[in-house]
Design an enzyme around this catalytic site. Structure first.
Site, PDB file in Angstrom:
ATOM      1  N   GLN A   9      44.459  35.321  29.429  1.00 52.86           N
ATOM      2  CA  GLN A   9      43.143  34.739  29.193  1.00 52.86           C
ATOM      3  C   GLN A   9      42.211  34.965  30.376  1.00 52.86           C
ATOM      4  OE1 GLN A   9      43.546  30.756  27.617  1.00 52.86           O
ATOM      5  NE2 GLN A   9      45.248  31.388  26.325  1.00 52.86           N
ATOM      6  N   CYS A  10      42.228  36.166  30.876  1.00 56.59           N
ATOM      7  CA  CYS A  10      41.434  36.578  32.035  1.00 56.59           C
ATOM      8  C   CYS A  10      40.383  37.584  31.570  1.00 56.59           C
ATOM      9  CB  CYS A  10      42.381  37.222  33.055  1.00 56.59           C
ATOM     10  SG  CYS A  10      41.603  37.971  34.500  1.00 56.59           S
TER      11      CYS A  10
END
Length: 158
Positions: A34-35
Site C-alpha cells: 500500500q505504498c
C-alpha cells in the site's frame, strides 16, 4: 559473516537459506502493498521473468515500518501481490529493516552498502543487488525503477 550465511522465512514460516542462491545474482527489495511505489512490483516481476533462467533471484521482504504501508498479514500480503501485481518471485514474511529488530539480511546489506541516510533504509522499495559470488554490489534508492537496474543485472550475470 557472508551473505550466504543468512536466512529468512517465507510468509508461511519455512526457512529460506541465502546459501541456496550461490552462483546467482540476488536482488533484495523491501516491499509494501500500500505504498505509492507499489507499481514497482510489476517491474520487479518482469526482471524475475526475464532473468531467472540466467541466474537472477528476486527476493521481496515486506516491511510495515514506513507509515504502515504493509498492514496485511503475511498470507494476505502474499495473496495481494499475486492477484494485484502478478508476483511469482519469492516473498518473505514481514520484517523490520531499521531499528533494534532489523532483519539480519538488511543489517548485513546496510553495513556493506550505505545510502543517503547512512545505514538506514529511507523508504519502501530500497533495493540491493548481490553478485553471483555473494558480494553486495549496489544499493538503489526507493524511486529507482526496476528497469533502471537491468544494465547492472546484465553486467554481473556475465
Amino acid at each position: 559473516m557472508e551473505f550466504y550465511d543468512l536466512k529468512a522465512e517465507t510468509p508461511q514460516g519455512k526457512e529460506i537459506s541465502m546459501g541456496d542462491f550461490k552462483d546467482k545474482a540476488v536482488l533484495v527489495v523491501n516491499t509494501a502493498t500500500q505504498c505509492g511505489l507499489t507499481p514497482q512490483f510489476e517491474g520487479l516481476e518482469k526482471l524475475h521473468q526475464d532473468y531467472q533462467a540466467k541466474g537472477l533471484v528476486v527476493l521481496g521482504f515486506p516491511c510495515n515500518q514506513f507509515m504502515g504501508q504493509e498492514p496485511l498479514s503475511n498470507d494476505q500480503m502474499e495473496e495481494s501481490c499475486k492477484i494485484n501485481h502478478g508476483v511469482t518471485f519469492q516473498l518473505t514474511k514481514k520484517v523490520d529493516v531499521n531499528g533494534k529488530d532489523t532483519h539480519p539480511v538488511f543489517k548485513y546489506l546496510k553495513d556493506n552498502l550505505g545510502g543517503t541516510f547512512g545505514k538506514k533504509i529511507k523508504w519502501n522499495f530500497t533495493k540491493f543487488l548481490i553478485t553471483p559470488d555473494g558480494k553486495p554490489f549496489k544499493r538503489y534508492a526507493p524511486t529507482t525503477k526496476p528497469e533502471k537496474i537491468e544494465g547492472d543485472i546484465k553486467a554481473i550475470l556475465k
